[in-house]
Design an enzyme around this catalytic site. Structure first.
Site, PDB file in Angstrom:
ATOM      1  N   GLY A 157      -2.532  12.490   4.450  1.00  0.00           N
ATOM      2  CA  GLY A 157      -3.823  12.649   5.595  1.00  0.00           C
ATOM      3  C   GLY A 157      -5.158  12.581   5.623  1.00  0.00           C
ATOM      4  O   GLY A 157      -5.129  11.517   5.047  1.00  0.00           O
ATOM      5  N   HIS A 169       3.593   7.142   7.808  1.00  0.00           N
ATOM      6  CA  HIS A 169       2.526   6.988   6.773  1.00  0.00           C
ATOM      7  C   HIS A 169       1.421   8.036   6.582  1.00  0.00           C
ATOM      8  O   HIS A 169       1.093   8.320   6.000  1.00  0.00           O
ATOM      9  CB  HIS A 169       2.518   5.512   6.696  1.00  0.00           C
ATOM     10  CG  HIS A 169       0.571   5.268   7.135  1.00  0.00           C
ATOM     11  ND1 HIS A 169       0.528   5.166   8.846  1.00  0.00           N
ATOM     12  CD2 HIS A 169       0.549   5.267   6.071  1.00  0.00           C
ATOM     13  CE1 HIS A 169      -0.161   4.879   8.666  1.00  0.00           C
ATOM     14  NE2 HIS A 169      -0.554   4.570   7.838  1.00  0.00           N
ATOM     15  N   CYS A 171       1.044  -1.187   0.526  1.00  0.00           N
ATOM     16  CA  CYS A 171       0.284   0.485  -0.219  1.00  0.00           C
ATOM     17  C   CYS A 171       0.604   0.556   0.057  1.00  0.00           C
ATOM     18  O   CYS A 171       2.133   1.333   0.790  1.00  0.00           O
ATOM     19  CB  CYS A 171      -0.603   0.174   1.074  1.00  0.00           C
ATOM     20  SG  CYS A 171      -1.725   1.112   1.506  1.00  0.00           S
TER      21      CYS A 171
END
Lengths: 487, 140
Positions: free
Chosen positions: A385, A410, A104
Site C-alpha cells: 500500500g 500490484h 520491480c
C-alpha cells in the site's frame, strides 16, 4: 500539451467490478479493453488510462482483450496496472508493457517477533537498516562485484546470491520463477547498462521504493496464512519493494530506441511512441526478452541480498540468529515483466507472452511454475500500500487463470502527482505526523518522502476488495506499517 | 534559458517544459531541469568534471540522447551535478556537454529523485518563431 479531447468510454458493464471498453471506442482496436474496478474507482481513474489501454488493445497479436487492474493509473505506453497477452508467433513484445524498472517487485519476510519486542527497538532497527541498505539517488550497493561476476548475476539471479552466501536454500522456492529467468542472455545487454548497474546490487533506489517493518493487522484466511508462515495477529513482518535499478532502466531505454528503428521494417505502427515493439519471435524481440531476463535476474538478486541484510540487522539487534527469529521468506513477486506462459484460449492451450506492468502474477493451485510448497495452495501475492496504509498478502486462484491470464493488482496506485503532493505537505511535517500514528520513517530525501504521502494514493483496501470479490486474488492477511525506510 | 516543471502532467513522475532561442539554449534549459530533478544543485560541490559528446540524426533524438547520457553518468559514477555547459553543433546535430558535480553524499547534498529514464511519453521538440521548445517526462 497532453491530449485534452479523450472521450470517456461508454462502458459495457459486465458485473459490478468489470467494465468493457468496446472495440468501437477507438479506430484500430483489435480487441476490447477491460477495466476491473468498483464504480467509485472507475470514476476516479484518469481518462488517460482508457486512452492507453485502448492503444494496447490495438497492438498486433493481442489475444482476447487488454486489461487494466483496479490500481490502474496512466503510465507510458501501457497504463500502470496493464495486462496483455500476445501470441508468441504473431504477437509483439513491448518494453512499454513492462516498464523501465524491469522486475520491480515485492518481497515479504516473516519473523516470530511481537510488536512489544520491536517497538522498544524501532529507532535502532530503522537507523540500522537505513545505514546498511543504501537508498536514494544513484547509491552504490553493499555487494561490490566485478563486471565479470555481474554476468553470473545476470544469468542466475537470486541463485547466485544463495550460492555466494547471501541467503538460504529455501529462499529460492519461495521466489517467483525460483529467482531466475533461465533464458537470460548477457550478450544482449549493452556495456552501458552493465556500467550503470553492476555496482547497484543491494540498493533500494528512490521513488516509491521502500523497506517496511509491519505487523499482521487482520487475518482473513487463517489456514492459508499459517501455510505461508503468518501464525497470528500482530506478528512482525518485513516487506521490500524495489527493482533492477539503473541496469534495468538502461535496458528499457536501449530497446525502446532500438524498437523505434526496426518497427517500420516489420510494418508496425503504434499510436504512442512508448508502445514501440517488435514481433516476439523476431531477432530484436528475442534479444529484448533475453536482456529483460538479465534485468529481472538482477532485481531478484537485489531483493535477495537486501533480505539477507535485513536478516543480519535483526540478528545483530536481537542477538539471535535469523533462523531463530523465524525470518523466512514468504514469497517474492515480480510486477513488471513479460513472460511466455501457457494459457487456455477457447479451450485450447496456447503459449502467450503475458505483459504485466504494475500487475502481479497470481497463479492458482496446480500450476507447474509454482514450487511444491505452494503448488496445492496457489501463489502468494504481495501488494504494497502507500507507506501510511495497509499492505496485503493474497492468494492466486484458478479463476484468475480464466479471467486475467493469472494476474492481479500490484499496489494502491497513485491519484495525485508528485508536485501536488509536495505542495500539500512538507517531508518533515509528514514524518512527524506518521510518527504520531506509530509509523517511524527515515527517508533519503524529505521531498521524496512528501511525494509518497498516503493521500497521493488510492485506498489500497478498495483495490484489494475488487480483486477479492471477483475471485481473482483472495485476501489472506492485511499488514500495518510500524517502521519505514524510504528511498 | 528557462524551464518549468509541469504539476499535473505525469501522475507518478516528473514532467517539464524547456525553452531556448537556439538549440544550445534549449539543451541548457532541459539539462538544467534534469540536474535539478536529481539534487538541489546549490548543495552540490564542483569537485568532479565529466564530459561527453552525442550525435544523432534529428534534434529530437539528440536531446533525448543528451539527457539520457546525464542519467547514465549519475548511476555509472554515482554523481549529482552542480552545473552544466553545453555546445550544440546544429548543422551536424552533435552536442558536447561538460558537467561539474560531486559524488553522491546524502550528508551534505539535498538529494531529490533517482531518475530512471527519459521517456517518449508525449515527448516533443518544436521550433517556433521565438526559438525552440520541448516537453520531457522523466520516469522516477
Amino acid at each position: 500539451m497532453r491530449k485534452e479531447n479523450i472521450p470517456k468510454p461508454e462502458f459495457n458493464k459486465i458485473n459490478d467490478y468489470t467494465w468493457d471498453i468496446p472495440k468501437t471506442y477507438k479506430e484500430g482496436m483489435r480487441v476490447p479493453a477491460r477495466i476491473f474496478a468498483s464504480e467509485k474507482l472507475l470514476e476516479e481513474m484518469d481518462l488517460y488510462v482508457f486512452d492507453q489501454i485502448s492503444n494496447v488493445a490495438s497492438l498486433p497479436g493481442i489475444v482476447n482483450r487488454a486489461m487494466c487492474m483496479p490500481d490502474g493509473h496512466s503510465g507510458y505506453g501501457f497504463p500502470i496496472g496493464g495486462v496483455a497477452a500476445f501470441d508468441t508467433q504473431e504477437g509483439v513484445i513491448s518494453p512499454g508493457g513492462i516498464g523501465f524498472d524491469i522486475n520491480c517487485g515485492m518481497r515479504l519476510i516473516t519473523t516470530n517477533l511481537s510488536p512489544k519486542d520491536v517497538e522498544e527497538k524501532i529507532h535502532e532497527i530503522i537507523s540500522a537498516l537505513f545505514e546498511k541498505v543504501p537508498c536514494g539517488v544513484g547509491r552504490k550497493g553493499f555487494v561490490q562485484i566485478s563486471k565479470e561476476k555481474f554476468s553470473q548475476v545476470m544469468q542466475n539471479g537470486a541463485r547466485w546470491c544463495v550460492e555466494n552466501g547471501y541467503g538460504w536454500d529455501e529462499d529460492l522456492e519461495r521466489t517467483e520463477d525460483f529467482g531466475c529467468l533461465e533464458f537470460a542472455d548477457p550478450s544482449k545487454v549493452s556495456e552501458k547498462a552493465i556500467a550503470r548497474g553492476f555496482n547497484q546490487i543491494g540498493t533500494l533506489g528512490s521513488g516509491n521504493h521502500y523497506l517496511e517493518i509491519q505487523k499482521a493487522d487482520s487475518i482473513f484466511d487463517e489456514n492459508a496464512a499459517k501455510k505461508m508462515g503468518i501464525e497470528e495477529k500482530n506478528q512482525i513482518c518485513v516487506m521490500i519493494h524495489c527493482g533492477s535499478r539503473g541496469f534495468g532502466h538502461q535496458i528499457g531505454t536501449d530497446y525502446l530506441k532500438k524498437f523505434h528503428k526496426v518497427m517500420p521494417q516489420y510494418g508496425i505502427k503504434v499510436s504512442d511512441p512508448e508502445l514501440a515493439c517488435a514481433p516476439f519471435n523476431s531477432d530484436e524481440g528475442q534479444d529484448y526478452h533475453k536482456a529483460m531476463a538479465c534485468a529481472a535476474n538482477m532485481a531478484f538478486a537485489n531483493r535477495q541480498v537486501i533480505m539477507h541484510r535485513v536478516r543480519e540487522v535483526f540478528s545483530e539487534i536481537f542477538k539471535t540468529s535469523a533462523e531463530d527469529l523465524g525470518m523466512h521468506l514468504v514469497y517474492d513477486v515480480a510486477h513488471n515483466t513479460a513472460k511466455a506462459e501457457k494459457h487456455k484460449v477457447e479451450g485450447k492451450t496456447r503459449e502467450l507472452v503475458v505483459h504485466r506492468k504494475g500487475a502481479t502474477r497470481c497463479f492458482g493451485p496446480g500450476r507447474e511454475e509454482l514450487a511444491p510448497i505452494y503448488r496445492d495452495l496457489g501463489q502468494p501475492v504481495i501488494i504494497g500500500g502507500s507507506m501510511e496504509t495497509q499492505s496485503y498478502l493474497l492468494l492466486g486462484t484458478e479463476k484468475a487463470l480464466d479471467e486475467t491470464w493469472g494476474s492481479t493488482a500490484h499496489g494502491a496506485g497513485r491519484t495525485m502527482s508528485r508536485t501536488q503532493a509536495k505542495k500539500k505537505i512538507q517531508g518533515k511535517e509528514l514524518q512527524q505526523e506518521m510518527h504520531k500514528k506509530g509509523i517511524h520513517v527515515k527517508a533519503a530525501s524529505y521531498s521524496g518522502l512528501a511525494e509518497e504521502a498516503g493521500f497521493a494514493y488510492k485506498n489500497v483496501s478498495e483495490v484489494i476488495e475488487v480483486m477479492h470479490k471477483l475471485g481473482i486474488s483472495k485476501k489472506v492477511v492485511a499488514f500495518k506499517p510500524i517502521g519505514n525506510i524510504k528511498g | 534559458m528557462t524551464f518549468k516543471f509541469l504539476e499535473e502532467f505525469a501522475t507518478a513522475d516528473i514532467a517539464f517544459i524547456a525553452e531556448g532561442k537556439t538549440l544550445k539554449e534549449l539543451f541548457q534549459s532541459a539539462g538544467d531541469a534534469l540536474i535539478e530533478s536529481l539534487a538541489n544543485p546549490k548543495t552540490v560541490k564542483k569537485e568532479l568534471t565529466r564530459e561527453f559528446t552525442v550525435k544523432e540524426n534529428t534534434p529530437e533524438d539528440l536531446l533525448f540522447s543528451f539527457l539520457e547520457e546525464i542519467i547514465y553518468l549519475k548511476d555509472k559514477d554515482g554523481m549529482v551535478f552542480n552545473s552544466l555547459e553545453v555546445e550544440v553543433d546544429e548543422k551536424n546535430l552533435q552536442a558536447r556537454a561538460k558537467l561539474k558535480g560531486a559524488h553522491i553524499d546524502p550528508e551534505t547534498q539535498e538529494l531529490r529523485n533517482d531518475v530512471k529514464a527519459v521517456t517518449m511519453h508525449y515527448y516533443k521538440i518544436e521550433k517556433e518563431d521565438e526559438g525552440w521548445k520541448t516537453r520531457v517526462v522523466l520516469d522516477v
